[in-house]
Design an enzyme around this catalytic site. Sequence first.
Site, short mmCIF file in Angstrom:
data_model
loop_
_atom_site.label_atom_id
_atom_site.label_comp_id
_atom_site.label_asym_id
_atom_site.label_seq_id
_atom_site.Cartn_x
_atom_site.Cartn_y
_atom_site.Cartn_z
N ASP A 246 -13.38 7.87 -7.67
CA ASP A 246 -12.35 8.43 -8.54
C ASP A 246 -11.62 9.60 -7.88
OD1 ASP A 246 -13.48 6.74 -10.37
OD2 ASP A 246 -14.22 8.31 -11.72
N HIS B 216 -6.29 5.73 -12.69
CA HIS B 216 -7.07 6.85 -13.25
C HIS B 216 -6.13 7.85 -13.92
CE1 HIS B 216 -10.78 9.01 -13.69
NE2 HIS B 216 -10.52 9.97 -12.82
N HIS C 197 -4.39 12.93 -14.54
CA HIS C 197 -5.77 13.32 -14.82
C HIS C 197 -5.89 14.32 -15.96
CE1 HIS C 197 -10.06 14.18 -13.81
NE2 HIS C 197 -10.00 12.98 -13.28
N HIS D 35 -16.84 10.39 -6.27
CA HIS D 35 -15.57 11.13 -6.24
C HIS D 35 -15.17 11.43 -4.79
CE1 HIS D 35 -17.22 11.72 -10.27
NE2 HIS D 35 -15.97 11.71 -10.65
ZN LIG Z 1 -11.50 11.79 -12.50
#
Ligand SMILES: [Zn+2]
Length: 226
Positions: free
Chosen positions: A44, A95, A99, A189
């Site tokens: 992500d 995503h 964010h 991540h």
């Molecule tokens: Zn995220």
Amino acid sequence: MTGALWALGLPALWAGYAWGSHLLTLGSVWRGRPTVRAAALTFDDGPDPEYTPRVLDILGAQGVKGTFFLIGKRAAAAPALARRIAEEGHDLGNHTWSHRSLWLCGPRETERQVSRGHAAVADAAGRAPRFFRPPWGMTNLALFPALRRLGTPGVFWSLQPEGRRPIPAPAQVEWTVERARPGAILDLHDADGVPGAGARLVDALPALIAGLRTRGYALVPLRDLL
Ligand SMILES: [Zn+2]
């Protein structure tokens, strides 16, 4: 009086819209088939100019295909990197555009976060994202119709080696390899949300891949896990 009603009514409406929507995530994807000894590495918050290329190098050297949930705004700022992810055979996910927590987005902003993120990833990578993951796993009631329109299922995770607090790379590896089960979806991540997340991932990734393979797991992109 009106003020008091607002004071009571708005939090209740918001709770239904934001928290209540999490009941709908029961119909989303949390893991793959438990009958196949496979797991998916998902990444992500990128693309990140510093860490995403290093993650791609590691995956390439190990022959692993993963899934990258890109932030639309970051993909628009680093299109060559988004394209590299697609060209190297990894799956793409959306995503959101920037964010934002969907708990703090009304229906119109939710629609914008989802559709603008989707379009930005598609434009940058040259291929439309197949999946969607909300920032921090936070949803609202406006999200699910938007995902249906785009045909991108919401994908969460069954294992998160590092959440909102930094965890040293060796601890992430040990914790994850111990808890992996067939169909696991790992949430990793490759960019900083938590400071240093990208650097810790680059440290952890080779041992994580080796540890999961030693336990017999095939590491596959989401399209093959689901
Ligand atoms: Zn995220």
